[in-house]
Write a protein that holds these residues in place. Structure first.
Motif, PDB file in Angstrom:
ATOM      1  N   GLU A   5    -123.304 -57.844  40.777  1.00 54.01           N
ATOM      2  CA  GLU A   5    -122.212 -56.872  40.850  1.00 54.01           C
ATOM      3  C   GLU A   5    -122.709 -55.498  40.437  1.00 54.01           C
ATOM      4  O   GLU A   5    -123.701 -55.366  39.718  1.00 54.01           O
ATOM      5  CB  GLU A   5    -121.043 -57.287  39.947  1.00 54.01           C
ATOM      6  N   ALA A   6    -121.995 -54.484  40.897  1.00 56.92           N
ATOM      7  CA  ALA A   6    -122.263 -53.095  40.520  1.00 56.92           C
ATOM      8  C   ALA A   6    -120.940 -52.427  40.161  1.00 56.92           C
ATOM      9  O   ALA A   6    -119.864 -52.887  40.554  1.00 56.92           O
ATOM     10  CB  ALA A   6    -122.942 -52.346  41.671  1.00 56.92           C
ATOM     11  N   LEU A   7    -121.047 -51.358  39.397  1.00 53.84           N
ATOM     12  CA  LEU A   7    -119.857 -50.616  38.986  1.00 53.84           C
ATOM     13  C   LEU A   7    -119.638 -49.449  39.940  1.00 53.84           C
ATOM     14  O   LEU A   7    -120.544 -48.645  40.184  1.00 53.84           O
ATOM     15  CB  LEU A   7    -120.024 -50.089  37.556  1.00 53.84           C
ATOM     16  N   LEU A   8    -118.431 -49.355  40.476  1.00 56.71           N
ATOM     17  CA  LEU A   8    -118.067 -48.264  41.369  1.00 56.71           C
ATOM     18  C   LEU A   8    -116.881 -47.511  40.783  1.00 56.71           C
ATOM     19  O   LEU A   8    -115.822 -48.099  40.540  1.00 56.71           O
ATOM     20  CB  LEU A   8    -117.714 -48.790  42.771  1.00 56.71           C
ATOM     21  N   LEU A   9    -117.072 -46.241  40.561  1.00 58.18           N
ATOM     22  CA  LEU A   9    -116.003 -45.377  40.049  1.00 58.18           C
ATOM     23  C   LEU A   9    -115.447 -44.560  41.207  1.00 58.18           C
ATOM     24  O   LEU A   9    -116.150 -43.735  41.794  1.00 58.18           O
ATOM     25  CB  LEU A   9    -116.551 -44.441  38.964  1.00 58.18           C
ATOM     26  N   VAL A  10    -114.204 -44.815  41.557  1.00 58.87           N
ATOM     27  CA  VAL A  10    -113.563 -44.110  42.675  1.00 58.87           C
ATOM     28  C   VAL A  10    -112.771 -42.936  42.098  1.00 58.87           C
ATOM     29  O   VAL A  10    -111.816 -43.116  41.325  1.00 58.87           O
ATOM     30  CB  VAL A  10    -112.634 -45.042  43.471  1.00 58.87           C
ATOM     31  N   ARG A  11    -113.175 -41.722  42.469  1.00 61.07           N
ATOM     32  CA  ARG A  11    -112.519 -40.500  41.972  1.00 61.07           C
ATOM     33  C   ARG A  11    -111.689 -39.888  43.093  1.00 61.07           C
ATOM     34  O   ARG A  11    -112.197 -39.586  44.173  1.00 61.07           O
ATOM     35  CB  ARG A  11    -113.563 -39.497  41.484  1.00 61.07           C
ATOM     36  N   ASN A  12    -110.429 -39.704  42.826  1.00 61.04           N
ATOM     37  CA  ASN A  12    -109.507 -39.151  43.813  1.00 61.04           C
ATOM     38  C   ASN A  12    -109.191 -37.707  43.451  1.00 61.04           C
ATOM     39  O   ASN A  12    -108.501 -37.422  42.477  1.00 61.04           O
ATOM     40  CB  ASN A  12    -108.228 -39.982  43.858  1.00 61.04           C
ATOM     41  N   GLU A  13    -109.721 -36.775  44.251  1.00 62.86           N
ATOM     42  CA  GLU A  13    -109.451 -35.353  44.042  1.00 62.86           C
ATOM     43  C   GLU A  13    -108.415 -34.821  45.028  1.00 62.86           C
ATOM     44  O   GLU A  13    -108.225 -33.603  45.149  1.00 62.86           O
ATOM     45  CB  GLU A  13    -110.751 -34.559  44.154  1.00 62.86           C
ATOM     46  N   LEU A  14    -107.760 -35.743  45.724  1.00 70.29           N
ATOM     47  CA  LEU A  14    -106.699 -35.334  46.643  1.00 70.29           C
ATOM     48  C   LEU A  14    -105.441 -35.039  45.828  1.00 70.29           C
ATOM     49  O   LEU A  14    -104.999 -35.866  45.032  1.00 70.29           O
ATOM     50  CB  LEU A  14    -106.405 -36.429  47.658  1.00 70.29           C
ATOM     51  N   LYS A  77    -114.150 -44.697  56.006  1.00 72.58           N
ATOM     52  CA  LYS A  77    -114.707 -46.044  55.975  1.00 72.58           C
ATOM     53  C   LYS A  77    -116.206 -45.908  55.713  1.00 72.58           C
ATOM     54  O   LYS A  77    -116.891 -45.170  56.406  1.00 72.58           O
ATOM     55  CB  LYS A  77    -114.448 -46.773  57.286  1.00 72.58           C
ATOM     56  N   ILE A  78    -116.687 -46.615  54.698  1.00 73.20           N
ATOM     57  CA  ILE A  78    -118.084 -46.494  54.286  1.00 73.20           C
ATOM     58  C   ILE A  78    -118.734 -47.877  54.271  1.00 73.20           C
ATOM     59  O   ILE A  78    -118.175 -48.824  53.715  1.00 73.20           O
ATOM     60  CB  ILE A  78    -118.196 -45.862  52.880  1.00 73.20           C
ATOM     61  N   GLN A  79    -119.909 -47.972  54.877  1.00 72.13           N
ATOM     62  CA  GLN A  79    -120.706 -49.188  54.821  1.00 72.13           C
ATOM     63  C   GLN A  79    -121.914 -48.936  53.919  1.00 72.13           C
ATOM     64  O   GLN A  79    -122.677 -47.984  54.134  1.00 72.13           O
ATOM     65  CB  GLN A  79    -121.169 -49.605  56.216  1.00 72.13           C
ATOM     66  N   VAL A  91    -116.507 -40.132  45.515  1.00 67.55           N
ATOM     67  CA  VAL A  91    -115.665 -38.958  45.329  1.00 67.55           C
ATOM     68  C   VAL A  91    -114.934 -38.651  46.635  1.00 67.55           C
ATOM     69  O   VAL A  91    -115.567 -38.447  47.678  1.00 67.55           O
ATOM     70  CB  VAL A  91    -116.499 -37.739  44.895  1.00 67.55           C
ATOM     71  N   VAL A  92    -113.612 -38.659  46.571  1.00 68.85           N
ATOM     72  CA  VAL A  92    -112.788 -38.387  47.735  1.00 68.85           C
ATOM     73  C   VAL A  92    -112.095 -37.049  47.515  1.00 68.85           C
ATOM     74  O   VAL A  92    -111.352 -36.862  46.539  1.00 68.85           O
ATOM     75  CB  VAL A  92    -111.729 -39.488  47.954  1.00 68.85           C
ATOM     76  N   LYS A  93    -112.344 -36.097  48.410  1.00 65.53           N
ATOM     77  CA  LYS A  93    -111.762 -34.766  48.257  1.00 65.53           C
ATOM     78  C   LYS A  93    -111.463 -34.168  49.623  1.00 65.53           C
ATOM     79  O   LYS A  93    -111.924 -34.659  50.663  1.00 65.53           O
ATOM     80  CB  LYS A  93    -112.699 -33.860  47.478  1.00 65.53           C
ATOM     81  N   THR A  94    -110.692 -33.084  49.592  1.00 63.98           N
ATOM     82  CA  THR A  94    -110.301 -32.395  50.823  1.00 63.98           C
ATOM     83  C   THR A  94    -111.287 -31.272  51.100  1.00 63.98           C
ATOM     84  O   THR A  94    -111.548 -30.420  50.241  1.00 63.98           O
ATOM     85  CB  THR A  94    -108.889 -31.810  50.707  1.00 63.98           C
ATOM     86  N   LEU A  95    -111.839 -31.271  52.317  1.00 61.61           N
ATOM     87  CA  LEU A  95    -112.763 -30.211  52.702  1.00 61.61           C
ATOM     88  C   LEU A  95    -112.022 -28.990  53.230  1.00 61.61           C
ATOM     89  O   LEU A  95    -112.393 -27.849  52.979  1.00 61.61           O
ATOM     90  CB  LEU A  95    -113.732 -30.723  53.774  1.00 61.61           C
ATOM     91  N   SER A  96    -110.959 -29.259  53.966  1.00 60.48           N
ATOM     92  CA  SER A  96    -110.204 -28.156  54.563  1.00 60.48           C
ATOM     93  C   SER A  96    -108.720 -28.488  54.501  1.00 60.48           C
ATOM     94  O   SER A  96    -108.276 -29.518  55.014  1.00 60.48           O
ATOM     95  CB  SER A  96    -110.637 -27.930  56.021  1.00 60.48           C
ATOM     96  N   CYS A 104    -115.692 -38.327  51.883  1.00 65.05           N
ATOM     97  CA  CYS A 104    -115.919 -39.413  50.922  1.00 65.05           C
ATOM     98  C   CYS A 104    -117.417 -39.457  50.645  1.00 65.05           C
ATOM     99  O   CYS A 104    -118.202 -39.849  51.513  1.00 65.05           O
ATOM    100  CB  CYS A 104    -115.451 -40.750  51.486  1.00 65.05           C
ATOM    101  N   ASP A 105    -117.810 -39.042  49.468  1.00 65.01           N
ATOM    102  CA  ASP A 105    -119.225 -38.940  49.105  1.00 65.01           C
ATOM    103  C   ASP A 105    -119.575 -39.991  48.066  1.00 65.01           C
ATOM    104  O   ASP A 105    -118.926 -40.077  47.019  1.00 65.01           O
ATOM    105  CB  ASP A 105    -119.542 -37.540  48.561  1.00 65.01           C
ATOM    106  N   LEU A 106    -120.618 -40.759  48.371  1.00 62.08           N
ATOM    107  CA  LEU A 106    -121.075 -41.786  47.449  1.00 62.08           C
ATOM    108  C   LEU A 106    -122.256 -41.252  46.644  1.00 62.08           C
ATOM    109  O   LEU A 106    -123.248 -40.781  47.213  1.00 62.08           O
ATOM    110  CB  LEU A 106    -121.496 -43.052  48.221  1.00 62.08           C
ATOM    111  N   VAL A 107    -122.122 -41.303  45.343  1.00 58.02           N
ATOM    112  CA  VAL A 107    -123.140 -40.759  44.440  1.00 58.02           C
ATOM    113  C   VAL A 107    -123.676 -41.876  43.563  1.00 58.02           C
ATOM    114  O   VAL A 107    -122.913 -42.696  43.040  1.00 58.02           O
ATOM    115  CB  VAL A 107    -122.546 -39.637  43.557  1.00 58.02           C
ATOM    116  N   ILE A 108    -125.008 -41.908  43.395  1.00 55.55           N
ATOM    117  CA  ILE A 108    -125.642 -42.898  42.527  1.00 55.55           C
ATOM    118  C   ILE A 108    -125.769 -42.300  41.133  1.00 55.55           C
ATOM    119  O   ILE A 108    -126.563 -41.385  40.900  1.00 55.55           O
ATOM    120  CB  ILE A 108    -127.022 -43.319  43.064  1.00 55.55           C
ATOM    121  N   ASN A 109    -124.995 -42.818  40.196  1.00 59.54           N
ATOM    122  CA  ASN A 109    -125.058 -42.329  38.815  1.00 59.54           C
ATOM    123  C   ASN A 109    -126.224 -42.964  38.055  1.00 59.54           C
ATOM    124  O   ASN A 109    -126.899 -42.300  37.266  1.00 59.54           O
ATOM    125  CB  ASN A 109    -123.751 -42.634  38.076  1.00 59.54           C
TER     126      ASN A 109
END
Length: 583
Positions: A5-14, A77-79, A91-96, A104-109
């Motif tokens: 398993e891995a830890l995924l932190l979903v951040r909603n900036e919407l 949708k991300i694979q 990180v989910v945010k609005t571009l425009s 939706c950007d996936l970052v390796i912490n």
């Protein structure tokens, strides 16, 4: 953190809508997305966006689906294939704001660990042991060294043990019970080490996988379709049946007496199987209400009964040494046994009819799926189709396996037994193909090129049949490869590899004598003892102990390899003492 398993932190900036996060495993065919978490909106505060932490599976690639709470619109949708013990942020945010484009950007912490390093280390350790043994063998070819070692180890006993001809399986039994004079020459009683080596290799792989295989997903049983493991124990059992019956008949045993041995051995295998798959562990009397009836040894016992009886009915002593007048000399090991082939083909027709034509309540005819969330959740209670239905109908839900491998990924709730009634038909087919390998060895004795060429031809034929049945696809074929169902394609694919593997071992061990078969030869000589022993003592020291870190592949792999190696050592010591458990 948990293994795989891995830890995924979903951040909603919407600012205006929440997120529904769902996931689907790449190994789950046509599955529904499974809800993971709901992430509330950020409420306009980008300094402290809403965030939710979830654990995600790292065994297979995942598809993450993020839907907005407003209108349930798909945002992205991300694979991605997450790494074990990794730490990630999505990180989910609005571009425009004008186009309402969402990123939706996936970052390796924190990077994942390499969970496969223990396998490399274990390989190097065993390779080192093998190198030491090879060097020792080379030293033994030096006369002074060999003489010194033989003096220390009692040379007469060592030579007798290494060079003894053990005869065909059950030869000792038949000789001791019959007063008929011995008619064979010593050369005819020579036992093929390649068969015991093949049996031992299949058995050791089976033991390692049953012990857990280091908790690696690729060593585990497949959830449903796909993945063929080298577990051809049934195949080599059929080969041994051919050689064993030929041996007993040529030694003068009557068919009636041989049939009695077959019935008794089958009964013992089935009885031992029922005992082994229903462990008690001193928890009080076992309830008949929950007694599991099917099992590996039960299936082997019944398969042995059918195949051995079939061979006994249509064979006669010395048939393989006779010259047959046939328009097709290349088929002299097949054509005389046409009634056997008709019987096997009839069994396969029965399997096909029951599998694809039997009405199963609440399920489509011919269903071969896992049920649960597979097939988009349309048939949750149809696990195994006709195979599962027949077992539940005839044996009862409480008397079959309660935790099938499909329950993890496909979340099936129905009990399903991979050693059930319908699959036994194809187990008989696989043993019969192994029987054919034994006939090749008998009919073309000492004709190594003929034997190996026929093994190769059979392997190619089985491979072609598998390619047609599966369309060279894991999921889209007519009949997918499936161990849980023991589908025809699974049998032909396993037999394809079995013929090739037997060819290679036969060439190395019995033709060129480049390999003695060690260490697999020793458990192959005591297969029943090793199999039953590894099941009975699975949870006892030194085969199992309390781990410091139960979430470590390294510790699980160490424990499982140690337990498997111990059974190889035990079988070697038994071999040295000439102790062989035959039933």
């Amino acid at each position: 953190a948990r293994m795989d398993e891995a830890l995924l932190l979903v951040r909603n900036e919407l600012p205006a809508q929440g997120l529904r996060v769902a996931a689907r495993s790449g190994s789950c065919h046509q599955c529904l997305y499974q809800f993971l978490a709901f992430v509330p909106p950020s409420n306009g505060s980008l300094r402290k966006p809403a965030a939710v932490a979830v654990m995600v599976d790292t065994q297979h690639p995942l598809t993450l689906l993020l839907n907005g709470s407003v209108g349930d619109r798909e945002l992205c949708k991300i694979q991605y294939h997450f790494g074990e013990f990794g730490n990630y942020s999505l990180v989910v945010k609005t571009l425009s704001t004008s186009t309402k484009t969402v990123s939706c950007d996936l970052v390796i912490n924190e990077g994942p660990i390499n969970s496969y390093l223990p396998i490399l280390f274990a390989f190097l350790v065993y390779a080192g042991i093998l190198a030491v043994l090879i060097v020792g063998r080379l030293f033994m070819k030096i006369d002074p060294v060999r003489n010194w070692v033989y003096k220390k180890l009692n040379p007469r006993e060592t030579d007798r043990l290494i060079n003894s001809e053990l005869g065909s399986p059950n030869t000792t039994d038949s000789v001791s019970s019959d007063a008929t004079p011995r008619l064979w020459s010593p050369a005819s009683r020579q036992r093929l080490r390649s068969l015991d080596t093949f049996r031992g290799l299949s058995l050791i792989i089976m033991v390692f996988v049953n012990y857990g295989g280091g908790k690696y997903w690729f060593f585990k049983h497949e959830s449903w379709n796909g993945k063929v493991q080298l577990r051809q124990f049934v195949f080599i059992m059929g080969t041994s049946v051919s050689l064993s019956l030929s041996s007993m008949l040529r030694w003068g045993s009557s068919k009636r007496k041989v049939l009695g041995k077959i019935l008794w051995r089958s009964f013992l295998l089935i009885l031992l199987g029922i005992i082994v798959v229903n462990p008690n562990y001193c928890l009080g009397p076992l309830s008949w209400d929950n007694l599991r009836i099917p099992g590996v040894l039960q299936r082997l016992g019944f398969t042995y009964l059918v195949v051995a009886t079939l061979e006994l009915l249509f064979t006669r002593a010395g048939a393989e040494s006779e010259t047959l007048e046939t328009p097709y000399p290349a088929l002299q090991d097949i054509l005389p046994f046409w009634p056997q082939w008709i019987f096997i083909l009839m069994l396969e027709v029965i399997w096909l009819c029951l599998t694809f034509l039997l009405p199963v309540p609440g399920c489509p005819r011919g269903y071969l799926g896992p049920g649960g969330i597979g097939d988009y959740g349309n048939y949750p209670n149809c696990t195994g189709g006709a195979a599962g239905y027949i077992d539940r109908l005839l044996l009862g839900e409480k008397h079959i396996y309660q935790h099938p491998s499909s329950s993890v990924i496909y979340q099936t709730m129905m009990p399903y037994d991979p050693e059930g009634i319908l699959g036994t038909i194809n187990t008989i087919f696989m043993a019969f193909l192994g029987l054919q390998a034994g006939k090749i060895i008998l009919f073309y004795k000492d004709q190594h090129k003929q034997i190996m060429s026929r093994f190769l031809i059979w392997s190619i034929v089985m491979g072609i049949i598998s390619a047609i049945l599966t369309k060279c696809s894991k999921e889209e074929g007519f009949i997918p490869i499936n161990k849980n169902l023991w589908s025809i394609s699974y049998v032909t694919t396993m037999s394809c590899f079995a013929f090739i593997l037997l060819l290679l071992i036969y060439y190395l061990v019995d033709v060129k004598r480049l390999w003695s078969g060690a260490p697999f030869f020793y458990p192959g000589m005591n297969s029943i003892l090793v199999y039953i022993g590894h099941e009975v003592f699975e949870n006892y020291f030194p085969f199992k102990w309390k781990m410091q870190d139960s979430q470590s592949h390294a510790e699980h792999l160490t424990q499982n390899l140690t337990a498997t190696t111990l059974w190889v050592i035990i079988s070697y010591l038994l071999y040295r003492r000439r102790i062989f458990w035959k039933i």
